[in-house]
Design a protein around this motif. Sequence first.
Motif, PDB file in Angstrom:
ATOM      1  N   ARG A 195       1.606   1.420   7.888  1.00 44.21           N
ATOM      2  CA  ARG A 195       2.462   0.241   7.934  1.00 44.21           C
ATOM      3  C   ARG A 195       2.604  -0.403   6.561  1.00 44.21           C
ATOM      4  NH1 ARG A 195      -0.802  -2.449  13.006  1.00 44.21           N
ATOM      5  NH2 ARG A 195       0.240  -1.324  14.724  1.00 44.21           N
ATOM      6  N   LEU A 196       1.693  -0.086   5.670  1.00 46.35           N
ATOM      7  CA  LEU A 196       1.663  -0.676   4.331  1.00 46.35           C
ATOM      8  C   LEU A 196       1.820   0.432   3.302  1.00 46.35           C
ATOM      9  CD1 LEU A 196       1.172  -3.093   2.420  1.00 46.35           C
ATOM     10  CD2 LEU A 196      -1.298  -2.678   2.675  1.00 46.35           C
ATOM     11  N   ASP A 197       2.857   0.334   2.488  1.00 43.38           N
ATOM     12  CA  ASP A 197       3.176   1.340   1.476  1.00 43.38           C
ATOM     13  C   ASP A 197       2.851   0.776   0.093  1.00 43.38           C
ATOM     14  OD1 ASP A 197       4.180   3.307  -0.155  1.00 43.38           O
ATOM     15  OD2 ASP A 197       6.277   3.032   0.433  1.00 43.38           O
ATOM     16  N   LEU A 198       1.869   1.381  -0.565  1.00 43.21           N
ATOM     17  CA  LEU A 198       1.465   0.910  -1.889  1.00 43.21           C
ATOM     18  C   LEU A 198       1.908   1.849  -3.007  1.00 43.21           C
ATOM     19  CD1 LEU A 198      -2.188  -0.311  -1.116  1.00 43.21           C
ATOM     20  CD2 LEU A 198      -0.054  -1.628  -1.073  1.00 43.21           C
ATOM     21  N   ALA A 199       2.816   2.744  -2.704  1.00 44.36           N
ATOM     22  CA  ALA A 199       3.203   3.776  -3.666  1.00 44.36           C
ATOM     23  C   ALA A 199       3.842   3.205  -4.922  1.00 44.36           C
ATOM     24  CB  ALA A 199       4.148   4.780  -3.004  1.00 44.36           C
ATOM     25  N   LYS A 232       2.741  -2.549  -8.420  1.00 48.34           N
ATOM     26  CA  LYS A 232       2.644  -2.778  -9.857  1.00 48.34           C
ATOM     27  C   LYS A 232       1.349  -3.463 -10.266  1.00 48.34           C
ATOM     28  CE  LYS A 232       7.573  -3.011 -10.994  1.00 48.34           C
ATOM     29  NZ  LYS A 232       8.610  -3.799 -11.703  1.00 48.34           N
ATOM     30  N   THR A 233       0.801  -4.302  -9.386  1.00 43.91           N
ATOM     31  CA  THR A 233      -0.404  -5.046  -9.756  1.00 43.91           C
ATOM     32  C   THR A 233      -1.237  -5.352  -8.521  1.00 43.91           C
ATOM     33  OG1 THR A 233      -1.207  -7.026 -10.929  1.00 43.91           O
ATOM     34  CG2 THR A 233       0.767  -7.285  -9.617  1.00 43.91           C
ATOM     35  N   ILE A 234      -2.547  -5.406  -8.703  1.00 42.26           N
ATOM     36  CA  ILE A 234      -3.469  -5.727  -7.617  1.00 42.26           C
ATOM     37  C   ILE A 234      -4.511  -6.712  -8.136  1.00 42.26           C
ATOM     38  CG2 ILE A 234      -4.945  -3.727  -8.134  1.00 42.26           C
ATOM     39  CD1 ILE A 234      -5.488  -3.536  -5.107  1.00 42.26           C
ATOM     40  N   ALA A 285      -5.517   4.147  -2.908  1.00 41.72           N
ATOM     41  CA  ALA A 285      -4.164   4.322  -2.392  1.00 41.72           C
ATOM     42  C   ALA A 285      -3.104   3.733  -3.307  1.00 41.72           C
ATOM     43  CB  ALA A 285      -4.047   3.686  -1.003  1.00 41.72           C
ATOM     44  N   THR A 286      -3.519   3.126  -4.412  1.00 42.57           N
ATOM     45  CA  THR A 286      -2.567   2.485  -5.325  1.00 42.57           C
ATOM     46  C   THR A 286      -2.277   3.380  -6.522  1.00 42.57           C
ATOM     47  OG1 THR A 286      -4.342   1.362  -6.528  1.00 42.57           O
ATOM     48  CG2 THR A 286      -3.387   0.203  -4.642  1.00 42.57           C
TER      49      THR A 286
END
Length: 253
Positions: free
Chosen positions: A142-146, A149-151, A174-175
Motif C-alpha cells: 500500500r506504500l510505495d517508497l521507490a 527523496k528524504t526520510i 525499502a527506500t
Amino acid sequence: MTFPPTHPALARAIAARGYTSATAVQTAVLEADAAGRDMVVSAQTGSGKTVAFGLAIAPTLLGSEERLPQAGAPMALIIAPTRELAMQVQRELIWLYRETGARVVTCVGGMDARAEARNLASGAHIVVGTPGRLRDHLERQRLDLATLKTIVLDEADEMLDLGFREDLEFILEATPPTRQTLLFSATMPHEIENLARRYQRDAIRIATTRGHEQHVDIEYRAIRVAPFDIENAVVNVLRFNEAPAAIVFCATR
C-alpha cells in the motif's frame, strides 16, 4: 536570533505564524553546508526540532519551486515512535508547508488502516507514521517508497528503546539509496551510531544538547519518599501544586 534564510514558501508560513526567532537546532540545520546533506542531530523534545527537520528537507523536496507537484507516491517519510508524536508532527508540517500545496498524511497504530490505505492511494507528498504501521503498509504494498527523496527518523533513540530496530531497518532497506536521511535523537548511544554508519552517507553532525543537560524552562525538584508511601505522596504533590494538568511517569505499564 532571527530566522536564517530558508525557502520562501516556508519563510512566509513562519512569518504568518508569528515566529520571529529561530531555535538553536533550526539555525543549525539551515547552515549553508547542511543543505541537502544527511544529518545526525542531537536535539531534545521541545527544542523546535519538528520545524527544524521540516526546514531541512525543503531544499530536497522543493528545490527552487514554490509548490510541490501533484501528489503521488510520497517524496518524504517521517518516522516517529508513537501515534501521538506522529500526529503532532503532521500538524506542524501542515502549517509549515501550507503554501507549497503539500498533502501530509499519517499511518499510525490504533487508527483505521483501510482509511490510511485510501489516503495513500489518493497520493501524498509527506507520510508521517509509526514503524510497525508503516511496515505493515509496505508489506501489503500500500506504500510505495521507490521515488522517496528524504526520510527522517524522529526520536530515533526512543524507537530503538521500544524495540523497533527490525522495523526501521526493513523500512530503510525499502527506500532508494540516493535518499537524504535525517536522524534526530536526544541521546547518541552506540545503536544510533551504528544506524547512522549503515544508512547515511557523509552525514553532518549537529549537537544542540550537552550530555545530561536539562531543559532550561523546566524546574526540577526531588522528593524522598518511602516505597510504601509512593501513592499518597503522588496525590499530595498534585494537590499541593494545584496543577490543572499533570503527567505521572511509572516504571511499568
